[in-house]
Design a protein around this motif. Structure first.
Motif, PDB file in Angstrom:
ATOM      1  N   ILE A  46       0.871  -1.166   0.000  1.00 45.12           N
ATOM      2  CA  ILE A  46       0.000   0.000   0.000  1.00 45.12           C
ATOM      3  C   ILE A  46       0.910   1.218   0.000  1.00 45.12           C
ATOM      4  O   ILE A  46       2.066   1.138   0.451  1.00 45.12           O
ATOM      5  CB  ILE A  46      -0.959  -0.001   1.216  1.00 45.12           C
ATOM      6  N   VAL A  47       0.427   2.330  -0.519  1.00 46.68           N
ATOM      7  CA  VAL A  47       1.234   3.546  -0.570  1.00 46.68           C
ATOM      8  C   VAL A  47       0.568   4.619   0.290  1.00 46.68           C
ATOM      9  O   VAL A  47      -0.622   4.906   0.128  1.00 46.68           O
ATOM     10  CB  VAL A  47       1.415   4.035  -2.024  1.00 46.68           C
ATOM     11  N   LEU A  59      -3.455   2.003   9.376  1.00 47.37           N
ATOM     12  CA  LEU A  59      -4.254   3.228   9.245  1.00 47.37           C
ATOM     13  C   LEU A  59      -4.257   4.016  10.547  1.00 47.37           C
ATOM     14  O   LEU A  59      -4.174   5.253  10.536  1.00 47.37           O
ATOM     15  CB  LEU A  59      -5.677   2.887   8.813  1.00 47.37           C
ATOM     16  N   GLU A  60      -4.360   3.323  11.664  1.00 44.74           N
ATOM     17  CA  GLU A  60      -4.306   4.008  12.965  1.00 44.74           C
ATOM     18  C   GLU A  60      -2.988   4.758  13.111  1.00 44.74           C
ATOM     19  O   GLU A  60      -2.965   5.917  13.548  1.00 44.74           O
ATOM     20  CB  GLU A  60      -4.472   3.002  14.107  1.00 44.74           C
ATOM     21  N   ALA A  73      -2.522  11.279   1.446  1.00 41.07           N
ATOM     22  CA  ALA A  73      -3.130  10.393   0.461  1.00 41.07           C
ATOM     23  C   ALA A  73      -2.843   8.937   0.799  1.00 41.07           C
ATOM     24  O   ALA A  73      -1.835   8.622   1.436  1.00 41.07           O
ATOM     25  CB  ALA A  73      -2.601  10.711  -0.939  1.00 41.07           C
ATOM     26  N   ILE A  74      -3.750   8.083   0.358  1.00 43.26           N
ATOM     27  CA  ILE A  74      -3.548   6.637   0.439  1.00 43.26           C
ATOM     28  C   ILE A  74      -3.874   6.075  -0.932  1.00 43.26           C
ATOM     29  O   ILE A  74      -4.940   6.351  -1.489  1.00 43.26           O
ATOM     30  CB  ILE A  74      -4.446   5.973   1.497  1.00 43.26           C
ATOM     31  N   ILE A 122      -8.026   9.360  -1.320  1.00 40.99           N
ATOM     32  CA  ILE A 122      -8.069   7.897  -1.373  1.00 40.99           C
ATOM     33  C   ILE A 122      -8.257   7.502  -2.834  1.00 40.99           C
ATOM     34  O   ILE A 122      -9.300   7.790  -3.420  1.00 40.99           O
ATOM     35  CB  ILE A 122      -9.234   7.326  -0.525  1.00 40.99           C
ATOM     36  N   LYS A 123      -7.235   6.871  -3.400  1.00 42.35           N
ATOM     37  CA  LYS A 123      -7.285   6.527  -4.825  1.00 42.35           C
ATOM     38  C   LYS A 123      -6.649   5.159  -5.061  1.00 42.35           C
ATOM     39  O   LYS A 123      -5.790   4.735  -4.287  1.00 42.35           O
ATOM     40  CB  LYS A 123      -6.525   7.564  -5.661  1.00 42.35           C
TER      41      LYS A 123
END
Length: 181
Positions: A8-9, A74-75, A100-101, A133-134
């Motif tokens: 994940i980025v 995420l936390e 961003a994620i 978020i993309k």
């Protein structure tokens, strides 16, 4: 291939900060600083910092979901940067410093959306979350002098004043999730 290994980025402002944070989490196997979310291929740092390439400074995180959940990542992410400031983290200003994620699977997207809903429902932040978020499209690794920046430059003022507080947050709120040294 181990299906529990995921990527994940995350973009949370300066990639030196984000790299230093995620390197310390159990289950994170690799953290690579670089750029994502922009329009040109293979951008150099000197181009990204102008804000004209559309890229965010980001880190590609490879993690073992048997050891650390995306929920935990995420936390950590939302606890170690300000997701409510558009194109800004502290004194770092520009689209390259946006929150961003970039998710790599639909399952990740669903977990992220549920987590954002939880944050919003509980009014965790005073201001609205502006994290982009993309879906993941491309990640370009930064030049080698940006790798391990915090670990190799802890005495630099930027590291002392900007990154150390993030590391302290990890020790205070996520001590059970940290790698042992």
């Amino acid at each position: 291939m181990n299906t529990n290994i995921q990527k994940i980025v995350f973009a949370g402002g300066c990639f030196w900060c984000t790299e230093a944070v995620f390197q310390r989490i159990k289950g994170v196997e690799k953290v690579v600083p670089g750029f994502s979310g922009g329009q040109i291929k293979n951008p150099a740092y000197r181009e990204v910092i102008t804000g004209r390439t559309g890229h965010a400074e980001a880190v590609e995180v490879t993690f073992n979901s048997d050891i650390v959940t995306l929920q935990t990542l995420l936390e950590v992410f939302f606890s170690t940067h300000d997701p409510t400031t558009l194109n800004k983290q502290g004194n770092d200003v520009g689209t390259q410093y946006r929150s961003a994620i970039y998710f790599t699977t639909e399952e990740q997207k669903n977990v992220i959306e549920a987590f954002l809903k939880l944050l919003n429902d509980k009014n965790i932040f005073k201001n609205p979350i502006v994290t982009e978020i993309k879906p993941f499209t491309a990640f370009y690794e930064a030049e080698v002098d940006h790798h391990e920046y915090y670990n190799l430059n802890k005495e630099q003022p930027y590291c002392q004043y900007i990154i150390n507080p993030k590391i302290n947050t990890l020790h205070t709120h996520f001590s059970d999730k940290l790698k042992t040294t």
